[in-house]
Enzyme design. Structure first.
Site, short mmCIF file in Angstrom:
data_model
loop_
_atom_site.label_atom_id
_atom_site.label_comp_id
_atom_site.label_asym_id
_atom_site.label_seq_id
_atom_site.Cartn_x
_atom_site.Cartn_y
_atom_site.Cartn_z
N ASN A 19 -2.25 -2.83 13.02
CA ASN A 19 -3.70 -2.63 12.97
C ASN A 19 -4.13 -1.39 13.76
OD1 ASN A 19 -3.50 -4.97 11.57
ND2 ASN A 19 -4.54 -6.27 13.07
N GLU A 28 -19.50 22.35 -14.67
CA GLU A 28 -19.85 21.01 -15.15
C GLU A 28 -18.97 19.94 -14.51
OE1 GLU A 28 -21.34 21.44 -19.66
OE2 GLU A 28 -19.42 22.39 -19.27
N SER A 66 0.82 -1.22 0.00
CA SER A 66 0.00 0.00 0.00
C SER A 66 0.85 1.27 0.00
CB SER A 66 -0.94 0.00 1.21
OG SER A 66 -0.21 -0.18 2.41
N ASN A 104 -17.67 28.06 -22.52
CA ASN A 104 -18.38 27.00 -21.79
C ASN A 104 -18.13 27.03 -20.29
OD1 ASN A 104 -19.37 25.97 -24.23
ND2 ASN A 104 -17.50 24.77 -24.55
N SER A 157 -14.09 26.30 -27.21
CA SER A 157 -14.27 25.09 -28.00
C SER A 157 -13.18 25.01 -29.06
CB SER A 157 -15.65 25.14 -28.68
OG SER A 157 -15.66 24.34 -29.85
N THR A 199 -40.66 26.55 -9.19
CA THR A 199 -40.91 25.16 -8.80
C THR A 199 -41.18 24.44 -10.12
OG1 THR A 199 -43.30 25.45 -8.55
CG2 THR A 199 -41.97 25.85 -6.59
N HIS A 200 -40.81 23.18 -10.19
CA HIS A 200 -40.93 22.39 -11.43
C HIS A 200 -40.26 23.10 -12.62
CE1 HIS A 200 -44.22 20.23 -9.29
NE2 HIS A 200 -44.51 21.44 -8.85
N GLN A 248 -7.59 -2.17 4.01
CA GLN A 248 -6.57 -1.35 3.36
C GLN A 248 -7.16 -0.56 2.19
OE1 GLN A 248 -2.37 -2.65 2.95
NE2 GLN A 248 -2.86 -2.88 0.78
N LYS A 281 -17.81 29.86 -28.75
CA LYS A 281 -18.18 29.21 -27.49
C LYS A 281 -17.41 29.70 -26.28
CE LYS A 281 -20.73 26.21 -26.83
NZ LYS A 281 -20.85 24.79 -27.15
#
Ligand code: ARG
Length: 457
Positions: free
Chosen positions: A109, A289, A22, A284, A276, A154-155, A321, A282
């Site tokens: 341990n 995101e 590890s 973005n 882009s 709402t919605h 582990q 563009k």
């Protein structure tokens, strides 16, 4: 030979070394591992379990290793398996005989439990600081926009007018709750497990409370099996991280929507947007995101550890582990996401005129018109129907409620009077919602003050 090689007559297969080692990921715990060993050795010396001279030699040897590790001078080895045995073999290499006494009364341990408890405490503190930075930006921005009217939804349909401050403060509440959850995760980690041994404590008279005191823990674990088998404190962190990412992700989703040409409520700063490769126009919202995307990754980390733990008999099993990579990944992802999101939020431009324009469309003052009739003595259910009919009328005539003339309104109900226009202006709609928790500027200001005092605690 392995540190545990006494009973073995063959070397470990190369495939196994590579598979179970590890060190590639637990080297991140070197600081905690070495500090933990310094405390253990100090206590062993104080208790007379090892000699004072041996303890001193061990402590100064470990300090040297710690310094070299911080300076990046140490080459960790796969065949020493993990950070615990790497440090111990290096110590013995450097100081000889005394190094071999360090592991008295201890097991890997309880050592790995100690290291991860310590690391989790630091992770909680780091995350809480990031959250506090974000909450402060939210409070400062909200205070500037107490009167900036926008549509509430709402919605995803326009519902009632609110303010930008009110909307931002909704997120401040979420992040304040996240802060409480990380505080709880901190408390769960702040219990010292060393002395649990492999599973059944030890025959040596360890002073566990002294180790806890040396390492700044508030208390010690009360059952040696649980001390080595528990990973709840990591799950507490990861479930808090998952909920926090869910909040960030919802916020990102709104920023992405608001940044569209259709909404036009915000403009992301160039420094937090990307272009882009083909479409020259563009710009973005990749940062938002990506945070939304990374949320799934943190949920995955939580699920991975929950699933690892679910079938494990007491006490330690090597499956455990697997806790570290998931935990480290969750910690790194949430800390980085909070950091980037806060920086992005600081630079966002809010298009307040578009927000206000958005609020005046879509009949967001319809409830207020019904409430007006109620104040004129009309039962709410009747008022609701009358305003519904008015909305249908407006849609047919391509008008807003504010465009209707008084005689027009009175055809639908005689209770309308000339003060109706004032009652359903956007400003009045927001200002009249003035009970605790509602969007009236005074009430939102109270929630900002309440948040500030909670932050100061
Ligand atoms: N590298 C191990 C882990 O991360 C340390 C504990 C190993 N204990 C053992 N008995 N193999 O869990």
């Amino acid at each position: 030979m392995k540190l545990w090689g006494g009973r073995f007559s063959k070397a470990t297969d190369g495939l196994v070394d590579d598979f179970h080692s590890s060190i590639s990921f637990d080297q991140r715990l070197y600081e905690q591992d070495i500090q933990g060993s310094i405390a253990h050795a100090t206590m062993l010396g104080e208790q007379g379990i090892i000699s004072k001279e041996d303890a001193d030699q061990i402590v100064s040897g470990l300090r040297g290793i710690l310094q070299d590790a911080r300076d990046g001078k140490i080459q960790w080895h796969v065949d020493a398996e993990d950070i615990h045995m790497n440090v111990e073999s290096l110590l013995t290499e450097r100081i000889g005989e005394a190094g071999k006494r360090l592991h008295t009364g201890r097991s890997r341990n309880d050592q790995v439990a100690l290291d991860t408890h310590m690391y989790a405490k630091v992770a909680c503190m780091d995350t809480i600081h990031m959250l506090e930075d974000l909450i402060e930006v939210l409070l400062d921005t909200a205070e500037k926009h107490l009167h900036t009217i926008m549509p509430g939804y709402t919605h995803m349909q326009k519902a009632q007018p609110i303010t930008l401050a009110h909307h931002l403060m909704a997120y401040a509440q979420m992040f304040l709750r996240d802060r409480e959850r990380f505080r709880h995760a901190y408390a769960a980690a702040d219990v010292m497990p060393l002395g649990s041994g492999a599973l059944a404590g030890t025959t040596f008279p360890l002073n566990r409370t002294r180790v806890a005191e040396l390492l700044g823990f508030s208390s010690i674990t009360m059952n040696s099996l649980d001390g080595v088998a528990d990973r709840d404190y990591l799950l507490d962190y990861m479930s808090s991280a998952s909920i926090c990412m869910m909040h960030l992700s919802r916020f990102c989703e709104e920023m992405i929507l608001w940044n569209t040409n259709e909404f036009h409520f915000v403009e992301m700063d160039d420094a937090f947007s990307t272009g882009s490769s083909i479409m020259p126009q563009k710009k973005n919202p990749d940062v938002a995101e990506l945070i939304r995307g990374k949320t799934g990754r943190v949920y995955g980390d939580l699920m991975a550890l929950l699933t690892t733990m679910k079938g494990l008999p007491l006490a330690y099993n090597k499956d455990m582990q697997e806790d570290k990579e998931a935990f480290f990944d969750a910690r790194d992802t949430v800390v980085k996401s909070l950091m980037v999101f806060t920086a992005m939020l600081r630079t966002v431009t809010f298009r307040t005129a578009d927000m206000e324009r958005g609020a005046s469309g879509g009949f967001t003052n319809a409830t207020d018109l019904a409430d007006y009739l109620v104040r004129q003595g009309v039962p709410f259910r009747d008022a609701h129907r009358v305003v519904g009919e008015l909305v249908a009328h407006c849609i047919a005539e391509n008008k807003t409620l504010l465009d209707l003339t008084l005689p027009e309104l009175q055809q639908f109900h005689p209770a309308f009077e000339s003060d109706v226009y004032e009652a359903i202006s956007m400003k009045a709609c927001v200002e009249r919602r003035n009970i605790p928790g509602a969007p009236a500027p005074d009430m939102v200001m109270q929630s900002i003050q309440d948040a500030r005092s909670r932050l100061a605690q």
